[in-house]
Motif scaffolding. Structure first.
Motif, PDB file in Angstrom:
ATOM      1  N   GLU A 340       0.832  -1.210   0.000  1.00  9.87           N
ATOM      2  CA  GLU A 340       0.000   0.000   0.000  1.00  9.87           C
ATOM      3  C   GLU A 340       0.861   1.253   0.000  1.00  9.87           C
ATOM      4  O   GLU A 340       0.532   2.258  -0.654  1.00  9.87           O
ATOM      5  N   TYR A 341       1.975   1.215   0.730  1.00 11.86           N
ATOM      6  CA  TYR A 341       2.881   2.368   0.735  1.00 11.86           C
ATOM      7  C   TYR A 341       3.399   2.660  -0.665  1.00 11.86           C
ATOM      8  O   TYR A 341       3.431   3.804  -1.107  1.00 11.86           O
ATOM      9  N   MET A 342       3.795   1.601  -1.382  1.00 17.75           N
ATOM     10  CA  MET A 342       4.267   1.802  -2.755  1.00 17.75           C
ATOM     11  C   MET A 342       3.156   2.375  -3.628  1.00 17.75           C
ATOM     12  O   MET A 342       3.378   3.309  -4.410  1.00 17.75           O
ATOM     13  N   LEU A 343       1.949   1.831  -3.513  1.00 19.79           N
ATOM     14  CA  LEU A 343       0.843   2.308  -4.341  1.00 19.79           C
ATOM     15  C   LEU A 343       0.506   3.764  -4.031  1.00 19.79           C
ATOM     16  O   LEU A 343       0.202   4.550  -4.946  1.00 19.79           O
ATOM     17  N   ASN A 344       0.570   4.144  -2.768  1.00 19.93           N
ATOM     18  CA  ASN A 344       0.340   5.546  -2.418  1.00 19.93           C
ATOM     19  C   ASN A 344       1.422   6.444  -2.999  1.00 19.93           C
ATOM     20  O   ASN A 344       1.152   7.563  -3.449  1.00 19.93           O
ATOM     21  N   ASN A 345       2.645   5.931  -2.991  1.00 20.18           N
ATOM     22  CA  ASN A 345       3.772   6.715  -3.487  1.00 20.18           C
ATOM     23  C   ASN A 345       3.668   6.953  -4.988  1.00 20.18           C
ATOM     24  O   ASN A 345       3.832   8.069  -5.473  1.00 20.18           O
TER      25      ASN A 345
END
Length: 568
Positions: A340-345
């Motif tokens: 999720e962190y990658m997708l938000n980034n």
């Protein structure tokens, strides 16, 4: 006198404080630019509204050898399987080297592979599939290419004529795509395919780095964007002028400048001109960050995220992202947090979700990563994949699998003889035959010999850690049982006794392969037909299907992901 010394000490302390404040302010400014600076290429009109479920398609071959190896008789069955597993798209990895030949002559010419591409696109249309293309792949075993990926990578930064040839290559691809545009969904350029700015160029000697800085336009770019004193601060040295500034070494704080330049260069010089003829072309987002060293300190630099771009971009993920990477196993909960962190980034917290996680590598057994990159605990994989579905639907336009079918790093060029005897040296009587299914195979007469000479470290991915090399092939008896002998540099290295028409394998010691160049040969004591040769050091696998196309432990999970968890 004491007052004077105290005054000097006070003045020195003030100067140190000013210098420290200036450097911290500079670093803060650079980090802020790192997070905010984005230059968008021209935008295109419209994106086809489909949630993409894709596989990279290599049939029974692998990315480097696929275009010469794939056999047309297998394609229908391959595509039927892909559709039955719930996928709607295939991704084709198209090598610039290979589709274009004769780089040593300075004017590359299109190869016969364009015709194989045209045939495959027609088959994709017939099967009701969509497709996307990765067009920057710089790998080919074809001896007619005339360059190596290391040279091509460096020269694309220093040679304007080569960049013009890139534009011509994209134009040729676009003409083929135009005949199959209804099923065409996206095209991307991968930063990974031009890796030399991150590894080899910073390691070159000072004179070569200075030359590249000049020819690439890096010095001019520095002068346009940053004052001389700031450049000197991060290079930790003075310059008479910015035309004396080399490409920095990897451990220098100034590596930040070069990375920003490379991000901009690839877009301005390769992606933007490519869009003039292939409007869907986008830059694959580099989601992992760059560690910038500053003495005992360091900070992480983000690469260009293209958040304001309306192209359908490519992105990627694997369990290493955000992990400690000390060989740990992750729970599903922790892996989902990282995902999720990658997708938000990559989406700017969902400001722009027009990207495809085209390499969703929930398992990765790449030899150079094994043992230290984090992996998901196998028992946690079902929970992770189910949880990833909501994230993918909310924060992306789709996903793709890289090693949908496990593949070997086979070092042999034209291993299925679909290109005739191209790349093979032949002694004695041998001929290429066309089978009933329309594919080709080689018939060797008694005492006949075929061989290839190559650099093993350029061909095998897993050679360094491997203790053995495996050879496999399809054999068809044409007369008496045969003894097939494998030779390295004209010395027998292994034998296979063939008593029936079958797929047979044998294992060879890896140490004789671990040198700069070898000659690999095959001979038989009686006439025999051979096809589908594989000579490999490891198998890349995701666990969906193995290299023999047998279902793996993740196959049923992926079918559920496509048909249940990602359903509307």
């Amino acid at each position: 006198m004491r007052k004077f010394l105290l005054f000097i000490l006070f003045l020195f302390t003030v100067l140190l404080a000013i210098n420290y404040f200036y450097e911290q302010e500079t670093k803060t400014t650079l980090q802020a630019e790192n997070q905010q600076e984005e230059v968008s290429p021209p935008k295109k009109a419209g994106i086809k509204p489909v949630f993409i479920k894709a596989v990279h398609y290599f049939s029974s071959s692998w990315p480097i050898a696929f275009w010469g190896d794939f056999e047309r008789s297998q394609v229908d069955q391959d595509f039927d399987q892909i559709k039955a597993d719930g996928f709607n798209t295939v991704i084709l990895v198209i090598p610039w080297m290979g589709f274009e030949l004769g780089f040593e002559d300075g004017v590359p010419e299109p190869s016969f592979l364009y015709d194989r591409l045209e045939w495959l696109l027609t088959k994709i249309d017939e099967k009701g599939l969509n497709y996307g293309i990765r067009i920057s792949f710089p790998h080919s075993f074809d001896p007619a290419v005339g360059t190596r990926n290391r040279e091509l990578c460096t020269e694309v930064f220093t040679n304007g004529s080569l960049r013009e040839q890139w534009h011509q290559y994209v134009e040729r691809l676009a003409r083929r795509v135009d005949q199959h545009r209804d099923s065409f969904k996206f095209a991307f350029f991968s930063w990974e395919d031009f890796f030399c700015p991150y590894v080899s160029i910073p390691a070159m000697d000072g004179n070569r780095r200075l030359e590249i800085a000049k020819l690439s336009g890096y010095q001019e770019w520095l002068a346009k964007h940053y004052p001389k004193h700031l450049v000197e601060t991060y290079y930790r040295r003075p310059f008479d002028s910015l035309d004396k500034v080399p490409v920095p070494e990897r451990e220098s704080p100034a590596f930040w400048f070069f990375m920003r330049f490379v991000d901009q260069f690839l877009i301005d010089q390769l992606v933007v001109p490519g869009r003039q003829v292939l409007p869907e072309l986008a830059m694959e987002v580099r989601v992992d960050k760059e560690l910038i060293h500053d003495g005992d300190d360091s900070f992480w630099m983000e690469h260009y995220m293209a958040i304001t771009d309306d192209q359908l971009r490519g992105s990627y993920w694997a369990p290493y992202y955000g992990a400690e990477n000390v060989g740990e196993l992750l729970t599903a909960e922790k892996a989902l947090r990282h995902f999720e962190y990658m997708l938000n980034n990559v989406t700017g917290k969902e400001k722009n979700i027009d990207h495809i996680v085209e390499q969703f590598n929930f398992v990765d057994n790449t030899p150079s990563f094994a043992g230290h990159h984090a992996q998901i605990e196998p028992a946690e994989l079902p929970t992770f994949l189910e949880g990833s579905a909501d994230l993918l639907k909310q924060k992306s336009r789709g996903y793709g699998l890289w090693a949908y079918r496990g593949y070997t790093d086979s070092a042999i060029y034209n291993s299925s003889f679909e290109l005739g005897l191209r790349g093979w040296d032949v002694q004695g009587e041998s001929e290429v035959l066309t089978n009933d299914d329309g594919d080709q195979a080689l018939k060797i007469q008694p005492g006949g010999e075929i061989s290839q000479t190559f650099a093993p470290y350029d061909r095998f991915v897993g050679l360094t850690p491997s203790e053995e090399i495996k050879f496999c092939a399809n054999f068809r008896l044409l007369a008496d049982p045969a003894r097939v002998t494998l030779l390295l540099d004209d010395t027998a290295a292994g034998m296979i006794d063939v008593n029936e028409t079958a797929y047979r394998c044998t294992t060879l010691e890896s140490q004789p392969f671990k040198k700069l160049e070898i000659k690999f040969s095959i001979t038989s004591d009686t006439k025999i037909q051979i096809d589908d040769l594989r000579l490999y050091s490891y198998v890349q696998t995701l666990g969906v299907y193995d290299e023999h196309n047998q279902p793996g432990p993740a196959r049923d999970l992926i079918v559920r992901l496509n048909n249940d968890w990602l359903s509307d």
